[in-house]
Motif scaffolding. Sequence first.
Motif, PDB file in Angstrom:
ATOM      1  N   ARG A 203       0.806  -1.373   0.080  1.00  0.00           N
ATOM      2  CA  ARG A 203      -0.018   0.024   0.156  1.00  0.00           C
ATOM      3  C   ARG A 203       1.019   1.197  -0.056  1.00  0.00           C
ATOM      4  O   ARG A 203       1.740   1.342   0.898  1.00  0.00           O
ATOM      5  CB  ARG A 203      -1.052  -0.332   1.074  1.00  0.00           C
ATOM      6  CG  ARG A 203      -1.745   1.161   1.174  1.00  0.00           C
ATOM      7  CD  ARG A 203      -2.879   1.236   0.419  1.00  0.00           C
ATOM      8  NE  ARG A 203      -3.981   2.207   0.852  1.00  0.00           N
ATOM      9  CZ  ARG A 203      -4.206   3.444   0.467  1.00  0.00           C
ATOM     10  NH1 ARG A 203      -3.429   3.816  -0.514  1.00  0.00           N
ATOM     11  NH2 ARG A 203      -5.271   4.095   0.804  1.00  0.00           N
ATOM     12  N   VAL A 204       0.682   2.206  -1.061  1.00  0.00           N
ATOM     13  CA  VAL A 204       1.366   3.362  -1.119  1.00  0.00           C
ATOM     14  C   VAL A 204       0.054   4.451  -1.053  1.00  0.00           C
ATOM     15  O   VAL A 204      -0.851   4.506  -1.767  1.00  0.00           O
ATOM     16  CB  VAL A 204       2.352   3.601  -2.313  1.00  0.00           C
ATOM     17  CG1 VAL A 204       2.813   5.017  -2.218  1.00  0.00           C
ATOM     18  CG2 VAL A 204       3.452   2.561  -2.224  1.00  0.00           C
ATOM     19  N   LEU A 205       0.136   5.448  -0.234  1.00  0.00           N
ATOM     20  CA  LEU A 205      -0.932   6.447  -0.357  1.00  0.00           C
ATOM     21  C   LEU A 205      -0.640   7.390  -1.447  1.00  0.00           C
ATOM     22  O   LEU A 205       0.455   7.832  -1.681  1.00  0.00           O
ATOM     23  CB  LEU A 205      -0.980   7.066   1.084  1.00  0.00           C
ATOM     24  CG  LEU A 205      -1.822   6.507   1.909  1.00  0.00           C
ATOM     25  CD1 LEU A 205      -1.010   5.336   2.757  1.00  0.00           C
ATOM     26  CD2 LEU A 205      -2.065   7.414   3.064  1.00  0.00           C
ATOM     27  N   GLU A 206      -1.634   7.962  -2.105  1.00  0.00           N
ATOM     28  CA  GLU A 206      -1.548   8.855  -3.219  1.00  0.00           C
ATOM     29  C   GLU A 206      -1.375  10.163  -2.363  1.00  0.00           C
ATOM     30  O   GLU A 206      -1.772  10.436  -1.134  1.00  0.00           O
ATOM     31  CB  GLU A 206      -2.790   9.089  -4.036  1.00  0.00           C
ATOM     32  CG  GLU A 206      -3.061   7.650  -4.801  1.00  0.00           C
ATOM     33  CD  GLU A 206      -2.099   7.598  -5.896  1.00  0.00           C
ATOM     34  OE1 GLU A 206      -1.187   8.359  -6.272  1.00  0.00           O
ATOM     35  OE2 GLU A 206      -1.830   6.470  -6.312  1.00  0.00           O
ATOM     36  N   TRP A 207      -0.890  11.270  -3.262  1.00  0.00           N
ATOM     37  CA  TRP A 207      -0.613  12.431  -2.562  1.00  0.00           C
ATOM     38  C   TRP A 207      -2.275  13.167  -1.846  1.00  0.00           C
ATOM     39  O   TRP A 207      -2.110  13.716  -0.702  1.00  0.00           O
ATOM     40  CB  TRP A 207      -0.178  13.652  -3.494  1.00  0.00           C
ATOM     41  CG  TRP A 207       1.242  13.568  -3.563  1.00  0.00           C
ATOM     42  CD1 TRP A 207       2.098  13.190  -4.630  1.00  0.00           C
ATOM     43  CD2 TRP A 207       2.218  13.816  -2.555  1.00  0.00           C
ATOM     44  NE1 TRP A 207       3.478  13.241  -4.412  1.00  0.00           N
ATOM     45  CE2 TRP A 207       3.660  13.747  -3.151  1.00  0.00           C
ATOM     46  CE3 TRP A 207       2.189  14.249  -1.305  1.00  0.00           C
ATOM     47  CZ2 TRP A 207       4.820  14.139  -2.431  1.00  0.00           C
ATOM     48  CZ3 TRP A 207       3.552  14.395  -0.549  1.00  0.00           C
ATOM     49  CH2 TRP A 207       4.923  14.207  -1.052  1.00  0.00           C
TER      50      TRP A 207
ATOM     51  N   GLU B 243      -8.887   3.080   0.672  1.00  0.00           N
ATOM     52  CA  GLU B 243      -8.299   1.600   0.825  1.00  0.00           C
ATOM     53  C   GLU B 243      -7.453   1.686   2.057  1.00  0.00           C
ATOM     54  O   GLU B 243      -6.552   2.418   2.394  1.00  0.00           O
ATOM     55  CB  GLU B 243      -7.186   1.568  -0.287  1.00  0.00           C
ATOM     56  CG  GLU B 243      -6.718   0.036  -0.442  1.00  0.00           C
ATOM     57  CD  GLU B 243      -5.386  -0.095  -1.384  1.00  0.00           C
ATOM     58  OE1 GLU B 243      -4.667  -1.260  -1.359  1.00  0.00           O
ATOM     59  OE2 GLU B 243      -5.505   0.505  -2.336  1.00  0.00           O
ATOM     60  N   HIS B 244      -7.633   0.464   2.831  1.00  0.00           N
ATOM     61  CA  HIS B 244      -7.027   0.571   4.319  1.00  0.00           C
ATOM     62  C   HIS B 244      -5.617   0.618   4.386  1.00  0.00           C
ATOM     63  O   HIS B 244      -4.794   0.188   3.451  1.00  0.00           O
ATOM     64  CB  HIS B 244      -7.343  -0.858   4.883  1.00  0.00           C
ATOM     65  CG  HIS B 244      -7.220  -1.057   6.257  1.00  0.00           C
ATOM     66  ND1 HIS B 244      -6.018  -1.503   6.769  1.00  0.00           N
ATOM     67  CD2 HIS B 244      -7.897  -0.904   7.339  1.00  0.00           C
ATOM     68  CE1 HIS B 244      -5.979  -1.441   8.074  1.00  0.00           C
ATOM     69  NE2 HIS B 244      -7.267  -1.089   8.353  1.00  0.00           N
TER      70      HIS B 244
ATOM     71  N   ASP C  91       2.726   1.656   6.498  1.00  0.00           N
ATOM     72  CA  ASP C  91       2.431   2.247   4.939  1.00  0.00           C
ATOM     73  C   ASP C  91       3.018   3.626   4.672  1.00  0.00           C
ATOM     74  O   ASP C  91       3.314   4.141   3.748  1.00  0.00           O
ATOM     75  CB  ASP C  91       1.068   2.015   4.361  1.00  0.00           C
ATOM     76  CG  ASP C  91       0.426   0.686   4.747  1.00  0.00           C
ATOM     77  OD1 ASP C  91       1.421  -0.159   4.220  1.00  0.00           O
ATOM     78  OD2 ASP C  91      -0.748   0.564   4.756  1.00  0.00           O
ATOM     79  N   PHE C  92       3.054   4.395   5.844  1.00  0.00           N
ATOM     80  CA  PHE C  92       3.693   5.729   5.629  1.00  0.00           C
ATOM     81  C   PHE C  92       5.134   5.607   5.448  1.00  0.00           C
ATOM     82  O   PHE C  92       5.707   6.457   4.460  1.00  0.00           O
ATOM     83  CB  PHE C  92       3.675   6.426   7.212  1.00  0.00           C
ATOM     84  CG  PHE C  92       2.112   6.751   7.463  1.00  0.00           C
ATOM     85  CD1 PHE C  92       0.990   6.764   6.683  1.00  0.00           C
ATOM     86  CD2 PHE C  92       1.867   6.691   8.917  1.00  0.00           C
ATOM     87  CE1 PHE C  92      -0.368   6.736   6.968  1.00  0.00           C
ATOM     88  CE2 PHE C  92       0.597   6.775   9.321  1.00  0.00           C
ATOM     89  CZ  PHE C  92      -0.358   6.762   8.403  1.00  0.00           C
ATOM     90  N   ARG C  93       5.918   4.870   5.782  1.00  0.00           N
ATOM     91  CA  ARG C  93       7.263   4.408   5.046  1.00  0.00           C
ATOM     92  C   ARG C  93       7.537   4.391   3.741  1.00  0.00           C
ATOM     93  O   ARG C  93       8.166   4.823   3.178  1.00  0.00           O
ATOM     94  CB  ARG C  93       7.824   3.313   6.117  1.00  0.00           C
ATOM     95  CG  ARG C  93       8.126   3.610   7.548  1.00  0.00           C
ATOM     96  CD  ARG C  93       8.539   2.307   8.380  1.00  0.00           C
ATOM     97  NE  ARG C  93       9.577   1.703   7.878  1.00  0.00           N
ATOM     98  CZ  ARG C  93      10.964   1.895   8.057  1.00  0.00           C
ATOM     99  NH1 ARG C  93      11.013   3.071   8.769  1.00  0.00           N
ATOM    100  NH2 ARG C  93      11.834   1.092   7.737  1.00  0.00           N
ATOM    101  N   ARG C  94       6.541   3.267   3.048  1.00  0.00           N
ATOM    102  CA  ARG C  94       6.511   3.251   1.789  1.00  0.00           C
ATOM    103  C   ARG C  94       6.198   4.329   0.900  1.00  0.00           C
ATOM    104  O   ARG C  94       6.789   4.665  -0.157  1.00  0.00           O
ATOM    105  CB  ARG C  94       5.429   1.743   1.575  1.00  0.00           C
ATOM    106  CG  ARG C  94       5.835   1.196   0.282  1.00  0.00           C
ATOM    107  CD  ARG C  94       4.936  -0.055   0.147  1.00  0.00           C
ATOM    108  NE  ARG C  94       5.080  -0.843   1.105  1.00  0.00           N
ATOM    109  CZ  ARG C  94       4.304  -1.111   2.149  1.00  0.00           C
ATOM    110  NH1 ARG C  94       3.107  -0.648   2.452  1.00  0.00           N
ATOM    111  NH2 ARG C  94       4.561  -1.967   3.029  1.00  0.00           N
ATOM    112  N   THR C  95       5.255   4.927   1.599  1.00  0.00           N
ATOM    113  CA  THR C  95       4.500   6.287   0.918  1.00  0.00           C
ATOM    114  C   THR C  95       5.742   7.504   0.852  1.00  0.00           C
ATOM    115  O   THR C  95       5.903   7.887  -0.391  1.00  0.00           O
ATOM    116  CB  THR C  95       3.527   6.621   1.689  1.00  0.00           C
ATOM    117  OG1 THR C  95       2.399   5.540   1.717  1.00  0.00           O
ATOM    118  CG2 THR C  95       2.977   8.183   1.041  1.00  0.00           C
TER     119      THR C  95
END
Length: 390
Positions: free
Chosen positions: A201-205, A324-325, A330-334
């Motif tokens: 999971r990577v969050l969009e901007w 999406e959960h 996931d903040f690290r990957r983002t």
Amino acid sequence: MSLTDSKLRNIKSPYNGPREVADRDGLTARITKNAMITFNYRFRWHGKQQRIKIGRYPDMKLSLARIKTGELRQALQDGLDPRCYAVQQSGGRLLGDICNDFMDIYAIKELSSKSVILYKSFINKYIMPNYNIDVERYRYTEWVKFLDTVRTNTSAANAGSILKRLKTVIRWSKSRGEIKDSFCLDIPIKAIGTTQSQRDRVLEWSEVAGLWRQIESSRATPKTKACVQLLILTGARNAEIREAKRAEFKLDDAVWVLPKERSKTGKAIRRPLSDHSIHILELLDFIYGVERQYLIEGAQRDKCLTTHSINRYVQRLNEVLKYEHFVPHDFRRTISTRLSEKRVMPHVTEKMLGHELGGIMAIYNKHDWIDEQKAAYQLYWNELKTHVFQ
């Protein structure tokens, strides 16, 4: 009432009766929904309730189970731990003893505190109820049934994780020459469960901006908000922020030094602080005082914020935002992905995440690109701020 062979023979699947039926002298029969019957001896040792698995019906008859119980009961009356007595009689190594030795001799001294906690939980939940398993004599199908029960009660992924830990402990004992082999080591994960799926999971901007706005408008405490926002801005691990000491942060130098004792790599990590990270720290200082021990305190001043508190808050954010959960990790990957899109070099983002570089660089290059990290952290906040105020 005492057990009888007739009662045991008449137990059929699906079984809906009591899960444990007592006989006498501490002998009980544990019965699963599938009508699998296991004889156990229950006793107290140093004030704590203990249990030894004696055998499985019908492989072991009731009469033999009573004889074994009598032997264990006599050992207890003679001042011996029945579990140790059982090992002496079988000549094998019990799973419970191997796990205890693994913890005392290896894990507590060599593994991280978090790994030790995980192994302790694993032993308490899955090993203590099955302490008396002889790892060399326990058959392949018995191991599979044991792990099938874990899968039924929890999940396929958890059964796979438990098998991995079992293999780690048993291999450790084998490497020391204490056992020759165990069928457990031959079981593939796919036979009893699955491996833990790796998150991607990577969050969009737009999602990071929406999350930031929701945090700001929420009614959570300032320290809870600050913890999640610092996780977003630094890309640090959850525990690195939660358990951070206030003294680790040098605001005049705009740097956070994570000591090697708390680092996953066992080496100190320097992380520069963006302008807004410093603003958050100054706000915490204003509210809670500069002299506090932890950067973000929990319910008590001498305790840090718990992981349960953060996970519960992030779950509430999930429920409100309906993205999406996502989870804190996931903040690290983002941050790594979004900065890579801005042409920040991989060795810089790896250092920001607190990772060791691979290959020859890990051996010979000890530079941490602190100036490049600082520029990248500021770039990330500037980009996030732009999306927040769109």
